[in-house]
Design an enzyme around this catalytic site. Structure first.
Site, PDB file in Angstrom:
ATOM      1  N   THR A   1       0.889  -1.151  -0.005  1.00  8.96           N
ATOM      2  CA  THR A   1      -0.118   0.068   0.038  1.00  8.96           C
ATOM      3  C   THR A   1       0.838   1.097   0.115  1.00  8.96           C
ATOM      4  O   THR A   1       1.973   1.315   0.781  1.00  8.96           O
ATOM      5  CB  THR A   1      -1.142   0.024   1.247  1.00  8.96           C
ATOM      6  OG1 THR A   1      -2.104   0.913   0.918  1.00  8.96           O
ATOM      7  CG2 THR A   1      -0.483   0.221   2.480  1.00  8.96           C
TER       8      THR A   1
ATOM      9  N   CYS B   1      -3.531   7.472   7.808  1.00 14.25           N
ATOM     10  CA  CYS B   1      -4.139   5.950   7.765  1.00 14.25           C
ATOM     11  C   CYS B   1      -3.102   4.950   8.383  1.00 14.25           C
ATOM     12  O   CYS B   1      -1.897   5.296   8.664  1.00 14.25           O
ATOM     13  CB  CYS B   1      -4.218   5.644   6.304  1.00 14.25           C
ATOM     14  SG  CYS B   1      -5.578   6.948   5.338  1.00 14.25           S
TER      15      CYS B   1
ATOM     16  N   HIS C   1      -5.917  -0.824   4.723  1.00  8.32           N
ATOM     17  CA  HIS C   1      -5.361   0.418   4.426  1.00  8.32           C
ATOM     18  C   HIS C   1      -6.410   1.260   5.182  1.00  8.32           C
ATOM     19  O   HIS C   1      -7.267   1.589   4.407  1.00  8.32           O
ATOM     20  CB  HIS C   1      -5.036   0.867   3.159  1.00  8.32           C
ATOM     21  CG  HIS C   1      -4.575   2.317   3.273  1.00  8.32           C
ATOM     22  ND1 HIS C   1      -3.653   2.824   1.975  1.00  8.32           N
ATOM     23  CD2 HIS C   1      -4.757   3.309   3.694  1.00  8.32           C
ATOM     24  CE1 HIS C   1      -3.394   3.908   2.128  1.00  8.32           C
ATOM     25  NE2 HIS C   1      -4.154   4.118   3.141  1.00  8.32           N
TER      26      HIS C   1
END
Lengths: 210, 160
Positions: free
Chosen positions: B22, B28, B45
């Site tokens: 990711t 995040c 994520h």
């Protein structure tokens, strides 16, 4: 994906987008004048594109999720609350520094010096303020922006800040493309506006909705 | 070796020798789960701590609580067992130097806290983390041995 789309962005009709385009061009005209005074050169800015955009598409617009970009963020208080952010690729930020103080920062620098940093922050702030004063006028609101905060990092990491703020109610953000031409040197970047839910409805009302 | 990109507010699982990646975690959090017996990896994520606090919650991968449930299910479909799963997390940075105490500006911290809480509730042990600070992170999870690579701009790669 229909499961992901929410009524919030559907509340914006084409008419509202047209009014927001008006906001874009008013803001752009203000910004061009202010910037022109700052650099003492002729500044032209075409009428910007305004759209609802998925945050992933915004990341792609500034060169992709891992591209290093400069983000300048102001948080908004007053009648309209939320945040607005200016995004530009590193190269554009370097050119702005060169334009204002005469010398560019070292090619691959991520750490802007204090002087360079304040130049980039100030230019971003001028542009943000121009849009915000147009928005305040159109919606008959008081908007108090914070001081500008700057961050240089991967596009996705920077966009995660407005994305998570807006993610509470929708998966798209209001996107304004900006192009600046200063004596044939072009910069491009964009702005994202992320109002909170309450302010979102105030903007809608201000634009003649309901 | 195939690399599967996991987008923002997304999740995926794969078997060895796959890799899950990711890009640019900011505030995040990347929740990485690994079952070393079945050699199955899963990566989420997440963007926000709690689906219950928000009306726009149809995307389960967006929230720490609902993403973990979906991630475990996705791994179980590939033969993983919850009892063997171990977790590593990364992200939750504060990208801008706000001194404000506003809830929404502390979202990185809250994502980290929420991720730890849901892991604890699911009975999955957190064995490594690199969270907080003020920079973005790209992460890669390798399904062959569960190693979790963290890359940040201008920094050496770290392996958890």
């Amino acid at each position: 994906m229909s499961a992901k789309s929410t009524s919030v962005e559907n509340l914006f009709s084409d008419m509202h987008l047209d009014i927001l385009k008006e906001l874009g061009s008013m803001g752009t005209a203000h910004a061009a004048t202010a910037l022109s005074k700052m650099v003492n050169k002729k500044v032209t800015m075409p009428v910007p594109r305004v759209a609802w955009m998925d945050f992933q598409d915004v990341a792609n617009f500034v060169g992709g999720p891992e591209n290093i970009i400069v983000g300048i963020l102001v948080s908004l208080s007053g009648n309209i609350q939320g945040m607005m952010m200016s995004l530009m690729e590193l190269e554009s930020a370097h050119r702005i520094v060169e334009l204002v103080i005469g010398t560019p920062p070292p090619e691959d620098t991520l750490q802007f010096g204090e002087m360079e940093r304040s130049v980039v922050e100030e230019v971003g702030n001028i542009m943000l303020s121009s849009y915000l004063s147009s928005l305040a006028g159109l919606t008959n609101s008081q908007i108090k922006p914070s001081i500008p905060y700057m961050c240089v990092d991967m596009a996705n990491a920077i966009l995660s800040v407005p994305a998570s703020e807006f993610g509470r109610m929708a998966d798209k953000m209001l996107f304004i493309e900006s192009k600046i031409d200063v004596e044939n040197i072009q910069f491009s970047g964009c702005f994202v506006l992320v109002p909170n839910l309450h302010s979102f409805f105030r903007i809608l009302r201000g634009l003649g909705a309901e | 070796m195939s690399v599967i990109i996991v987008g923002m507010a997304d999740l995926n699982a794969c078997k060895s020798p796959g890799v899950l990646k990711t890009l640019g975690l900011g505030s995040c959090v990347g929740i990485a789960l690994y079952d070393p017996v079945a050699k199955v990896a899963g990566l989420a994520h997440i963007m926000l701590p709690d689906s219950k606090a928000i009306s726009n919650n149809q995307n389960h991968a967006k929230f720490a609580d609902t993403a973990l449930i979906k991630l475990i299910e996705a791994m179980q479909k590939l033969g993983a067992k919850k009892i063997s799963m171990k977790a590593k997390i990364a992200g939750g940075a504060q990208m801008f130097a706000f001194n404000a105490t506003s809830e929404s500006l502390r979202v990185g911290d809250r994502n980290v806290e929420a991720s730890k809480k849901v892991l604890r509730e699911a009975g999955i042990k957190l064995i490594a983390e690199e969270t907080g600070a003020n920079f973005g992170r790209t992460v890669e999870l390798y399904a062959d041995d569960g190693r979790f690579l963290i890359k940040a701009i201008g920094q050496a790669v770290r392996t958890l």
